[in-house]
Design an enzyme around this catalytic site. Structure first.
Site, PDB file in Angstrom:
ATOM      1  N   CYS A 199      55.834  71.229 -27.824  1.00 39.60           N
ATOM      2  CA  CYS A 199      56.198  71.621 -26.456  1.00 39.60           C
ATOM      3  C   CYS A 199      57.623  71.156 -26.147  1.00 39.60           C
ATOM      4  CB  CYS A 199      55.216  71.047 -25.446  1.00 39.60           C
ATOM      5  SG  CYS A 199      53.650  71.958 -25.331  1.00 39.60           S
ATOM      6  N   ASP A 241      60.937  74.344 -40.562  1.00 40.09           N
ATOM      7  CA  ASP A 241      60.261  73.052 -40.724  1.00 40.09           C
ATOM      8  C   ASP A 241      61.287  71.994 -41.137  1.00 40.09           C
ATOM      9  OD1 ASP A 241      57.007  72.279 -41.293  1.00 40.09           O
ATOM     10  OD2 ASP A 241      58.546  70.878 -42.026  1.00 40.09           O
ATOM     11  N   THR A 266      49.009  67.549 -38.448  1.00 38.01           N
ATOM     12  CA  THR A 266      49.648  66.321 -37.955  1.00 38.01           C
ATOM     13  C   THR A 266      50.255  66.499 -36.567  1.00 38.01           C
ATOM     14  OG1 THR A 266      51.735  66.888 -39.049  1.00 38.01           O
ATOM     15  CG2 THR A 266      50.190  65.516 -40.291  1.00 38.01           C
ATOM     16  N   HIS A 289      49.579  71.004 -31.766  1.00 40.41           N
ATOM     17  CA  HIS A 289      49.980  72.223 -31.044  1.00 40.41           C
ATOM     18  C   HIS A 289      49.912  73.324 -32.103  1.00 40.41           C
ATOM     19  CE1 HIS A 289      52.855  74.283 -27.988  1.00 40.41           C
ATOM     20  NE2 HIS A 289      52.640  75.169 -28.951  1.00 40.41           N
ATOM     21  N   HIS A 317      50.192  75.904 -34.784  1.00 42.47           N
ATOM     22  CA  HIS A 317      51.398  76.389 -35.471  1.00 42.47           C
ATOM     23  C   HIS A 317      51.002  77.055 -36.775  1.00 42.47           C
ATOM     24  CE1 HIS A 317      50.700  72.145 -36.520  1.00 42.47           C
ATOM     25  NE2 HIS A 317      51.187  72.411 -37.720  1.00 42.47           N
TER      26      HIS A 317
HETATM   27  P1  5GP Z   1      50.924  70.183 -39.879  1.00 43.77           P
HETATM   28  O1  5GP Z   1      50.956  68.996 -40.819  1.00 43.77           O
HETATM   29  O2  5GP Z   1      50.453  69.771 -38.512  1.00 43.77           O
HETATM   30  O3  5GP Z   1      50.219  71.380 -40.434  1.00 43.77           O
HETATM   31  O4  5GP Z   1      52.426  70.661 -39.762  1.00 43.77           O
HETATM   32  C1  5GP Z   1      53.371  70.014 -38.965  1.00 43.77           C
HETATM   33  C2  5GP Z   1      54.709  70.389 -39.514  1.00 43.77           C
HETATM   34  O5  5GP Z   1      55.694  70.059 -38.558  1.00 43.77           O
HETATM   35  C3  5GP Z   1      55.083  69.637 -40.800  1.00 43.77           C
HETATM   36  O6  5GP Z   1      55.325  70.564 -41.848  1.00 43.77           O
HETATM   37  C4  5GP Z   1      56.328  68.849 -40.420  1.00 43.77           C
HETATM   38  O7  5GP Z   1      57.283  68.779 -41.458  1.00 43.77           O
HETATM   39  C5  5GP Z   1      56.839  69.609 -39.221  1.00 43.77           C
HETATM   40  N1  5GP Z   1      57.552  68.765 -38.278  1.00 43.77           N
HETATM   41  C6  5GP Z   1      57.169  67.535 -37.812  1.00 43.77           C
HETATM   42  N2  5GP Z   1      58.066  67.075 -36.929  1.00 43.77           N
HETATM   43  C7  5GP Z   1      59.046  68.029 -36.842  1.00 43.77           C
HETATM   44  C8  5GP Z   1      60.267  68.117 -36.081  1.00 43.77           C
HETATM   45  O8  5GP Z   1      60.629  67.235 -35.305  1.00 43.77           O
HETATM   46  N3  5GP Z   1      61.001  69.244 -36.255  1.00 43.77           N
HETATM   47  C9  5GP Z   1      60.632  70.242 -37.105  1.00 43.77           C
HETATM   48  N4  5GP Z   1      61.450  71.302 -37.219  1.00 43.77           N
HETATM   49  N5  5GP Z   1      59.500  70.190 -37.827  1.00 43.77           N
HETATM   50  C10 5GP Z   1      58.714  69.104 -37.692  1.00 43.77           C
HETATM   51 ZN    ZN Z   2      52.313  71.515 -27.133  1.00 39.73          ZN
END
Ligand code: 5GP
Ligand code: ZN
Length: 112
Positions: free
Chosen positions: A6, A29, A93, A96, A98
């Protein structure tokens, strides 16, 4: 709301933006796992895939249309993967919804 994505959507935390419209936001990412790795998120805060209902599911189709457009523009051809992790056991992680879009290399299956 204390939500990383957000804050990115609101511009409070910088991101490498690829695309934005009224309903969704796409950005690279921060820790790419493939030559092309971007995320597409709904602007509305939905915690994850387990929170999708008949009422809010329209955004999912919209996001897949955006993904088809962006992968074409980025020259990914017809080869890419779309992933959404739901819950810590699946590797989510950020709470929200994605969609990861990965392309530019051969991707193994099944995932770990
Ligand atoms: P999940 O692990 O929830 O499936 O994916 C979260 C993704 O968000 C990860 O691939 C991580 O590298 C990415 N991510 C985490 N923090 C940030 C950030 O501050 N900026 C960007 N661009 N990506 C982020
Ligand atoms: Zn959110």
């Amino acid at each position: 709301m204390d939500c990383l994505f957000c804050k990115i959507i609101a511009g409070e935390i910088p991101s490498n933006k690829l695309y934005e419209d009224q309903q969704c936001y796409a950005f690279y990412d921060i820790d790419p796992q493939a030559p092309v790795h971007f995320l597409v998120v709904p602007k509305a805060h939905i915690t994850g895939a387990n929170q999708i209902t008949d009422e809010n599911s329209g955004i999912v189709g919209h996001i897949f249309g955006v993904i088809a457009k962006l992968t074409k523009e980025l020259g990914c051809g017809d080869d890419f993967r779309v992933v959404t992790n739901c819950g810590p056991m699946a590797g989510q992680t950020v709470g929200h919804l994605h969609f990861h879009v990965l392309a530019g290399r051969s991707l193994a299956w099944p995932p770990g």
